[in-house]
Design a protein around this motif. Structure first.
Motif, PDB file in Angstrom:
ATOM      1  N   LYS A   1      10.575   2.985  10.001  1.00 23.78           N
ATOM      2  CA  LYS A   1      10.479   3.864   8.827  1.00 23.78           C
ATOM      3  C   LYS A   1       9.219   3.562   8.021  1.00 23.78           C
ATOM      4  O   LYS A   1       8.524   4.475   7.566  1.00 23.78           O
ATOM      5  CB  LYS A   1      11.720   3.713   7.948  1.00 23.78           C
ATOM      6  N   LEU A   2       8.941   2.282   7.841  1.00 27.56           N
ATOM      7  CA  LEU A   2       7.734   1.890   7.121  1.00 27.56           C
ATOM      8  C   LEU A   2       6.484   2.364   7.867  1.00 27.56           C
ATOM      9  O   LEU A   2       5.553   2.900   7.270  1.00 27.56           O
ATOM     10  CB  LEU A   2       7.694   0.372   6.938  1.00 27.56           C
ATOM     11  N   MET A   3       6.482   2.188   9.175  1.00 26.14           N
ATOM     12  CA  MET A   3       5.348   2.661   9.972  1.00 26.14           C
ATOM     13  C   MET A   3       5.151   4.158   9.806  1.00 26.14           C
ATOM     14  O   MET A   3       4.020   4.636   9.698  1.00 26.14           O
ATOM     15  CB  MET A   3       5.568   2.310  11.447  1.00 26.14           C
ATOM     16  N   ASP A   4       6.245   4.915   9.755  1.00 27.03           N
ATOM     17  CA  ASP A   4       6.153   6.367   9.569  1.00 27.03           C
ATOM     18  C   ASP A   4       5.592   6.728   8.194  1.00 27.03           C
ATOM     19  O   ASP A   4       4.986   7.778   8.033  1.00 27.03           O
ATOM     20  CB  ASP A   4       7.516   7.027   9.754  1.00 27.03           C
ATOM     21  N   GLU A   5       5.814   5.859   7.220  1.00 30.97           N
ATOM     22  CA  GLU A   5       5.248   6.118   5.890  1.00 30.97           C
ATOM     23  C   GLU A   5       3.739   5.894   5.905  1.00 30.97           C
ATOM     24  O   GLU A   5       3.012   6.543   5.155  1.00 30.97           O
ATOM     25  CB  GLU A   5       5.915   5.238   4.841  1.00 30.97           C
TER      26      GLU A   5
ATOM     27  N   SER B   1      16.373  -4.556  10.838  1.00 28.42           N
ATOM     28  CA  SER B   1      14.956  -4.799  10.585  1.00 28.42           C
ATOM     29  C   SER B   1      14.022  -3.895  11.390  1.00 28.42           C
ATOM     30  O   SER B   1      13.041  -3.387  10.849  1.00 28.42           O
ATOM     31  CB  SER B   1      14.622  -6.267  10.827  1.00 28.42           C
ATOM     32  N   LEU B   2      14.306  -3.713  12.664  1.00 24.76           N
ATOM     33  CA  LEU B   2      13.397  -2.884  13.466  1.00 24.76           C
ATOM     34  C   LEU B   2      13.415  -1.429  13.010  1.00 24.76           C
ATOM     35  O   LEU B   2      12.349  -0.811  12.873  1.00 24.76           O
ATOM     36  CB  LEU B   2      13.721  -3.004  14.952  1.00 24.76           C
TER      37      LEU B   2
ATOM     38  N   ALA C   1       0.830  -1.199   0.000  1.00 25.04           N
ATOM     39  CA  ALA C   1       0.000   0.000   0.000  1.00 25.04           C
ATOM     40  C   ALA C   1       0.867   1.251   0.000  1.00 25.04           C
ATOM     41  O   ALA C   1       0.564   2.214  -0.695  1.00 25.04           O
ATOM     42  CB  ALA C   1      -0.940  -0.003   1.205  1.00 25.04           C
ATOM     43  N   VAL C   2       1.949   1.243   0.759  1.00 19.48           N
ATOM     44  CA  VAL C   2       2.857   2.394   0.787  1.00 19.48           C
ATOM     45  C   VAL C   2       3.499   2.571  -0.576  1.00 19.48           C
ATOM     46  O   VAL C   2       3.577   3.681  -1.105  1.00 19.48           O
ATOM     47  CB  VAL C   2       3.927   2.237   1.889  1.00 19.48           C
ATOM     48  N   ALA C   3       3.943   1.472  -1.184  1.00 25.56           N
ATOM     49  CA  ALA C   3       4.598   1.549  -2.497  1.00 25.56           C
ATOM     50  C   ALA C   3       3.639   2.075  -3.561  1.00 25.56           C
ATOM     51  O   ALA C   3       4.057   2.799  -4.465  1.00 25.56           O
ATOM     52  CB  ALA C   3       5.134   0.177  -2.902  1.00 25.56           C
TER      53      ALA C   3
END
Length: 155
Positions: free
Chosen positions: A99-103, A93-94, A1-3
């Motif tokens: 970073k992904l969560m922030d996106e 990984s964490l 979804a982010v991508a």
């Protein structure tokens, strides 16, 4: 979804999100929750931050405290799983997850939600006094000072 980008990009993955949410609920019901949820309660109770968002605001700082206090242990299994899923070395990984969560939803500092510095010790004390049911599930024991340190880092 982010991508895929865009505010509504998640909708084409709605069934996957629903399935993941259901699995999370089952896991929470079986294993219980810990410091992230415990520390989120005062944020919602006092500042009306939605519980899911309050959890996201606390997650990275709680996990970093876990890493600080016990870098070798079951946490490494999580790093392995996340590393494989995110296609990064486990040691990264964490941070890549954060970073992904922030996106998906940017982690704003607590003060941007109206939290004041004076409230942080009150919140830490309250969590110790009222959330032992959740704190008993922590990866490591967290003291009131540890909780205060986490709140300050999130502040």
């Amino acid at each position: 979804a982010v991508a895929a980008g865009g505010k509504d990009a998640w909708k084409k993955h709605a069934l996957e999100f629903l399935r993941a949410s259901n699995y999370a609920g089952i896991a929470f019901g079986h294993a219980g929750c810990a410091a992230v949820h415990a520390m989120a309660y005062p944020l919602g109770g006092v500042h009306h931050i939605p519980h899911g968002q309050a959890n996201q605001l606390m997650f990275a700082d709680v996990m970093r405290k876990y890493q600080e206090k016990k870098p070798i242990g079951k946490l490494n299994q999580l790093e392995e799983l996340l590393g494989a899923e995110l296609d990064v070395e486990p040691v990264f990984s964490l941070e890549n997850l954060y970073k992904l969560m922030d996106e998906v939803l940017k982690k704003d500092p607590l003060h941007e939600h109206g939290v004041t510095a004076d409230e942080l010790p009150v919140f830490a004390k309250n969590v110790i006094e009222t959330q032992q049911r959740l704190l008993g599930n922590n990866y490591v024991e967290l003291s009131e000072d540890d909780l205060l340190d986490i709140y300050r880092k999130a502040f």
